[in-house]
Design a protein around this motif. Structure first.
Motif, PDB file in Angstrom:
ATOM      1  N   GLY A 196       0.816  -1.224   0.000  1.00 58.56           N
ATOM      2  CA  GLY A 196       0.000   0.000   0.000  1.00 58.56           C
ATOM      3  C   GLY A 196       0.839   1.258   0.000  1.00 58.56           C
ATOM      4  O   GLY A 196       0.727   2.099  -0.898  1.00 58.56           O
ATOM      5  N   PRO A 197       1.728   1.474   0.981  1.00 57.45           N
ATOM      6  CA  PRO A 197       2.579   2.678   0.967  1.00 57.45           C
ATOM      7  C   PRO A 197       3.576   2.697  -0.193  1.00 57.45           C
ATOM      8  O   PRO A 197       3.946   3.773  -0.672  1.00 57.45           O
ATOM      9  N   LEU A 198       4.040   1.521  -0.626  1.00 59.76           N
ATOM     10  CA  LEU A 198       5.059   1.509  -1.676  1.00 59.76           C
ATOM     11  C   LEU A 198       4.525   2.066  -2.997  1.00 59.76           C
ATOM     12  O   LEU A 198       5.264   2.725  -3.746  1.00 59.76           O
ATOM     13  N   ALA A 199       3.264   1.794  -3.265  1.00 61.30           N
ATOM     14  CA  ALA A 199       2.695   2.270  -4.531  1.00 61.30           C
ATOM     15  C   ALA A 199       2.690   3.803  -4.616  1.00 61.30           C
ATOM     16  O   ALA A 199       3.204   4.374  -5.584  1.00 61.30           O
ATOM     17  N   PRO A 200       2.134   4.520  -3.634  1.00 60.65           N
ATOM     18  CA  PRO A 200       2.185   5.991  -3.734  1.00 60.65           C
ATOM     19  C   PRO A 200       3.600   6.550  -3.640  1.00 60.65           C
ATOM     20  O   PRO A 200       3.909   7.581  -4.237  1.00 60.65           O
ATOM     21  N   ILE A 201       4.486   5.874  -2.882  1.00 58.56           N
ATOM     22  CA  ILE A 201       5.872   6.343  -2.818  1.00 58.56           C
ATOM     23  C   ILE A 201       6.504   6.267  -4.202  1.00 58.56           C
ATOM     24  O   ILE A 201       7.197   7.194  -4.656  1.00 58.56           O
ATOM     25  N   SER A 202       6.266   5.134  -4.882  1.00 59.89           N
ATOM     26  CA  SER A 202       6.818   4.985  -6.228  1.00 59.89           C
ATOM     27  C   SER A 202       6.260   6.044  -7.172  1.00 59.89           C
ATOM     28  O   SER A 202       6.999   6.675  -7.940  1.00 59.89           O
ATOM     29  N   SER A 203       4.949   6.254  -7.103  1.00 59.14           N
ATOM     30  CA  SER A 203       4.326   7.256  -7.985  1.00 59.14           C
ATOM     31  C   SER A 203       4.846   8.651  -7.672  1.00 59.14           C
ATOM     32  O   SER A 203       5.134   9.449  -8.582  1.00 59.14           O
ATOM     33  N   ALA A 204       4.969   8.976  -6.372  1.00 55.81           N
ATOM     34  CA  ALA A 204       5.456  10.299  -5.988  1.00 55.81           C
ATOM     35  C   ALA A 204       6.890  10.510  -6.454  1.00 55.81           C
ATOM     36  O   ALA A 204       7.270  11.605  -6.891  1.00 55.81           O
ATOM     37  N   ALA A 205       7.710   9.435  -6.394  1.00 58.25           N
ATOM     38  CA  ALA A 205       9.091   9.546  -6.868  1.00 58.25           C
ATOM     39  C   ALA A 205       9.125   9.857  -8.360  1.00 58.25           C
ATOM     40  O   ALA A 205       9.942  10.666  -8.827  1.00 58.25           O
ATOM     41  N   HIS A 206       8.223   9.214  -9.133  1.00 58.08           N
ATOM     42  CA  HIS A 206       8.157   9.504 -10.565  1.00 58.08           C
ATOM     43  C   HIS A 206       7.726  10.946 -10.812  1.00 58.08           C
ATOM     44  O   HIS A 206       8.231  11.610 -11.735  1.00 58.08           O
ATOM     45  N   LEU A 207       6.771  11.439  -9.992  1.00 57.78           N
ATOM     46  CA  LEU A 207       6.324  12.826 -10.147  1.00 57.78           C
ATOM     47  C   LEU A 207       7.484  13.795  -9.923  1.00 57.78           C
ATOM     48  O   LEU A 207       7.663  14.768 -10.659  1.00 57.78           O
ATOM     49  N   ILE A 208       8.250  13.548  -8.872  1.00 57.63           N
ATOM     50  CA  ILE A 208       9.386  14.423  -8.588  1.00 57.63           C
ATOM     51  C   ILE A 208      10.387  14.388  -9.738  1.00 57.63           C
ATOM     52  O   ILE A 208      11.018  15.395 -10.096  1.00 57.63           O
ATOM     53  N   ARG A 209      10.527  13.224 -10.353  1.00 55.92           N
ATOM     54  CA  ARG A 209      11.501  13.068 -11.434  1.00 55.92           C
ATOM     55  C   ARG A 209      11.075  13.807 -12.696  1.00 55.92           C
ATOM     56  O   ARG A 209      11.896  14.462 -13.356  1.00 55.92           O
ATOM     57  N   PHE A 210       9.773  13.711 -13.042  1.00 52.38           N
ATOM     58  CA  PHE A 210       9.343  14.229 -14.343  1.00 52.38           C
ATOM     59  C   PHE A 210       8.665  15.595 -14.271  1.00 52.38           C
ATOM     60  O   PHE A 210       8.606  16.306 -15.264  1.00 52.38           O
ATOM     61  N   SER A 211       8.119  15.974 -13.116  1.00 48.62           N
ATOM     62  CA  SER A 211       7.358  17.227 -13.052  1.00 48.62           C
ATOM     63  C   SER A 211       8.278  18.388 -12.675  1.00 48.62           C
ATOM     64  O   SER A 211       9.171  18.243 -11.837  1.00 48.62           O
ATOM     65  N   THR A 212       8.004  19.521 -13.296  1.00 47.63           N
ATOM     66  CA  THR A 212       8.742  20.739 -12.951  1.00 47.63           C
ATOM     67  C   THR A 212       7.884  21.686 -12.134  1.00 47.63           C
ATOM     68  O   THR A 212       8.356  22.734 -11.687  1.00 47.63           O
ATOM     69  N   ASP A 213       6.605  21.304 -11.908  1.00 52.88           N
ATOM     70  CA  ASP A 213       5.676  22.130 -11.140  1.00 52.88           C
ATOM     71  C   ASP A 213       6.021  21.996  -9.655  1.00 52.88           C
ATOM     72  O   ASP A 213       6.009  20.894  -9.096  1.00 52.88           O
ATOM     73  N   ARG A 214       6.302  23.109  -9.011  1.00 53.53           N
ATOM     74  CA  ARG A 214       6.717  23.068  -7.604  1.00 53.53           C
ATOM     75  C   ARG A 214       5.622  22.506  -6.718  1.00 53.53           C
ATOM     76  O   ARG A 214       5.893  21.746  -5.780  1.00 53.53           O
ATOM     77  N   GLN A 215       4.371  22.901  -7.004  1.00 48.95           N
ATOM     78  CA  GLN A 215       3.271  22.414  -6.169  1.00 48.95           C
ATOM     79  C   GLN A 215       3.128  20.894  -6.283  1.00 48.95           C
ATOM     80  O   GLN A 215       2.879  20.193  -5.297  1.00 48.95           O
ATOM     81  N   VAL A 216       3.285  20.390  -7.507  1.00 52.73           N
ATOM     82  CA  VAL A 216       3.199  18.936  -7.699  1.00 52.73           C
ATOM     83  C   VAL A 216       4.331  18.241  -6.949  1.00 52.73           C
ATOM     84  O   VAL A 216       4.131  17.214  -6.288  1.00 52.73           O
ATOM     85  N   ARG A 217       5.515  18.798  -7.029  1.00 49.47           N
ATOM     86  CA  ARG A 217       6.662  18.189  -6.356  1.00 49.47           C
ATOM     87  C   ARG A 217       6.501  18.238  -4.832  1.00 49.47           C
ATOM     88  O   ARG A 217       6.840  17.280  -4.128  1.00 49.47           O
ATOM     89  N   ASP A 218       5.952  19.375  -4.328  1.00 47.53           N
ATOM     90  CA  ASP A 218       5.701  19.459  -2.879  1.00 47.53           C
ATOM     91  C   ASP A 218       4.660  18.430  -2.446  1.00 47.53           C
ATOM     92  O   ASP A 218       4.776  17.799  -1.381  1.00 47.53           O
TER      93      ASP A 218
END
Length: 684
Positions: A328-350
């Motif tokens: 359960g926690p691993l799935a959102p952690i993985s998705s959040a890591a991808h967001l940080i990698r590909f997104s340049t939007d500060r709000q999304v990264r936060d």
């Protein structure tokens, strides 16, 4: 020597068994008195004739008769007497020759017996041994009567001797066997008995006294029916003994008996026949072995087997749940890591960062709960008892659980008395108890459903109720709800996740505080009520004043050695340190770590314990062995969090033991403490 030559003196012998018996027969069969004209020669001939008639009786009885003439010191023996003493018939015999045949160990007693008889003019009887020319031993029973002359002086001795060698050897063998049996039985935990042909006890081992309180001698001569056994046990014993006596075959049986202290014992008994030379059963030996512990162990094994099967089922359920909870926690952690990698939007990264922090906290909570349960089960969880009010505990718990209630918009009603209710306990652990109960109430209640908590006093107890209007509990699971890994709603529409640890942890923490916790529910869909009862403590006379914390000191830049074979873990910790203004030196094995510590002027080190070459403990010891490393702050950063692991790092002179994952607050706290130490250190 003719048999008749000793017949006359034998007639005066009444003490010897054989001769006395012969004399009585002669007297009973004596013919009517002969006329006075009968000559003495005729009377002697008649007597000799009668003696010849009974000669075979004496000889068939293996009796040797003798007359010892004291004046002449000569001994006249019958034919059988020569056979018993193993001398050629007709050999002139003296008392000195007789004494030479007596066994040296028995000679003094034989001399004393004869001397006493001669002095007192009394009969005698004794047993003694003969030692023959070939060295063999013969056992005899001798008896005699002293004859006197007209002046009352001892004139001779009439007597008889019977060879009792076979009987004595058999008796000695029996006694020896019983002595050996008794010696063995004294050192055995078994109850050993021997029964004769009439099924009467002839031997009982001393172990019986521990069981019944009766001396072994009290059983001798009695049958099983006289042993004061329960009727069914006595009947079983009797039937087995009769069967072995009849068939000559061993038997085995078991029985239960209550000892003198009221404790039950389970015995398994072997009944073994003993045979005489003719092959008939002459006795039965019984060996009763106490198998109470073995039977109890076997029963325990059966119960443990059932418990293990139940535990195995729960383990499988737990592992499946654990896998689900970890994924359960691993799935959102993985998705959040991808967001940080590909997104340049500060709000999304936060937002992604917040997700990672929240899910990591959830994972850490799962691991911490597991460790808590393990420490409590092993009796290694220490609680620090201090006076604390139940109001303070509940306030802290409500503060921790408030985000759950706000998320589901669940109103919380709490009713606490105005007077402080004091308990003696660990504020952190007590808060954990009620935080778990409040979180449980929120989890299993629908959005908007109210939750209530109230406290009061019942005698010398503080009673706290946590009520909800959630899905409730079936009556069948109320007794098991506090067991480890038990989840009533693990699947289905009511499944809320979790490992089934929380309520077990609550129960164990409450019991560590000397209290108890119970649950009640009116059934599915009708809510639940958890009740915690804790001992009421006296109000303390005075409370220590709180000392305000010193203001945080601005950190000075540090050079930190990070040692971990997990490259990602070491690298991310290095990035965090650099974000805080420090310099990180990396090593991914123990040998490189020791080299980095020697090559760089470092201020502190984070050491993982499980390294691929040498352990983190060995790294610490090698660093401590250098002049520069004696005062170097060493922090164990590891996934090993057992009590024995902490003892190990303490013995290796680590300054602190932190279990992974490292929280930012701990990182800041530790580095600030080291910075303060460095600031106070005199420059070299």
């Amino acid at each position: 020597m003719q048999w008749a030559e000793v017949a006359g003196p034998v007639l005066g012998f009444a003490a010897g068994a054989g001769a006395a018996w012969l004399l009585s027969i002669i007297r009973r069969r004596r013919t009517p008195a002969t006329p006075s004209s009968t000559s003495a020669a005729e009377r002697r001939a008649g007597l000799a004739s009668r003696l010849d008639a009974f000669k075979h009786v004496i000889e068939s009885a293996d009796i040797g008769v003798f007359f010892w003439d004291l004046a002449r010191d000569s001994v006249r023996w019958s034919q059988r007497h020569y056979v018993i003493f193993d001398w050629p018939a007709g050999t002139p015999v003296t008392h000195a020759m007789f004494r030479q045949r007596v066994h040296p160990d028995d000679l003094a007693e034989v001399d004393a017996t004869i001397k006493t008889a001669l002095r007192d003019r009394a009969d005698y009887a004794m047993r003694f041994r003969l030692r023959l020319d070939d060295g063999s031993i013969r056992y005899v029973r001798g008896s005699g009567r002293v004859d006197t002359d007209g002046n009352g002086r001892a004139a001779g001795v009439n007597g008889a001797v019977i060879d009792v060698t076979e009987t004595t050897i058999a008796q000695n063998a029996t006694r020896q066997r019983e002595r050996e049996l008794a010696a063995i039985a004294m050192h055995l935990p078994d109850i050993i008995c021997r029964f004769d042909r009439d099924c009467r006890c002839v031997f009982m081992s001393s172990r019986i006294m521990e069981l019944t309180g009766q001396a072994p001698e009290s059983y001798i001569g009695k049958s099983c029916g006289d042993f004061k056994l329960p009727a069914d046990v006595a009947a079983r014993w009797s039937a087995v003994l009769e069967s072995v006596m009849r068939d000559g075959a061993p038997r085995e049986f078991d029985f239960t008996l209550v000892d003198q202290h009221g404790s039950g014992h389970f015995f398994i008994t072997r009944a073994l026949p003993s045979f005489d030379p003719e092959g008939r059963v002459e006795s039965v030996l019984t060996v009763a072995s106490d198998h109470t512990e073995r039977e109890r162990d076997a029963r325990q094994v059966r119960e443990d087997g059932a418990a293990l099967r139940q535990a195995d089922r729960r383990k499988n359920e737990y592992l499946a749940t654990l896998a689900h909870e970890l994924r359960g926690p691993l799935a959102p952690i993985s998705s959040a890591a991808h967001l940080i990698r590909f997104s340049t939007d500060r709000q999304v990264r936060d937002k992604a960062r917040e997700i990672i922090e929240r899910q990591v906290a959830q994972l850490a909570g799962l691991v911490n709960d597991l460790m808590e349960v393990g420490r409590i089960s092993a009796g290694k969880l220490d609680i620090e008892r201090k006076p604390v009010t139940i109001q303070t505990v509940i306030d802290h718990a409500l503060e921790s659980a408030r985000p759950l209630f706000e998320q589901k918009q669940q109103p919380v009603a709490y009713r606490l008395p105005p007077t402080p209710l004091w308990v003696s306990g660990d504020l952190l652990r007590l808060t954990q108890i009620f935080n778990n109960l409040l979180a449980n109430a929120s989890k299993y209640s629908p959005p908007g459903a109210p939750v209530a908590i109230d406290a009061g006093v019942d005698g010398d107890k503080v009673v706290v109720h946590v009520r909800d209007q959630g899905i409730g509990l079936p009556a069948s699971v109320v007794d098991d709800i506090f067991e480890l890994f038990v989840q009533v709603h693990a699947t289905g529409i009511h499944a809320q996740g979790g490992l089934g640890i929380g309520l077990s942890l609550v129960k164990q923490l409450v019991e560590l505080h000397g209290g108890c916790v119970t649950v009640s529910s009116e059934g599915a869909g009708r809510g639940s009520c958890f009740t915690v009862v804790l001992p009421l403590a006296a109000q303390p006379a005075a409370l220590p004043l709180a000392v305000p914390e010193a203001p945080a000191v601005v950190q000075a830049p540090l050079t930190v050695l990070v040692v971990d074979d997990n490259v990602d873990g070491a690298s991310t910790l290095a990035l965090l340190l650099e974000a805080l203004g420090h310099t990180a030196v990396l090593a991914f094995n123990g040998v490189d770590a020791v080299a980095r510590a020697a090559d760089h002027r470092i201020d502190m080190a984070f050491l993982d314990l499980g390294l691929p070459d040498i352990s983190g403990v060995q790294v610490a010891l090698r660093i401590r062995a250098t002049p520069r490393g004696r005062e170097l702050p060493l922090i164990a950063l590891t996934g090993l969090g057992r009590e024995e692991d902490r003892h190990l790092t303490s013995a290796a002179q680590f300054d602190e033991h932190i279990t992974k994952p490292l929280q930012l607050d701990d990182l800041v706290r530790v580095t600030q403490a080291v910075a303060r130490r460095c600031a106070g250190r005199s420059p070299v």
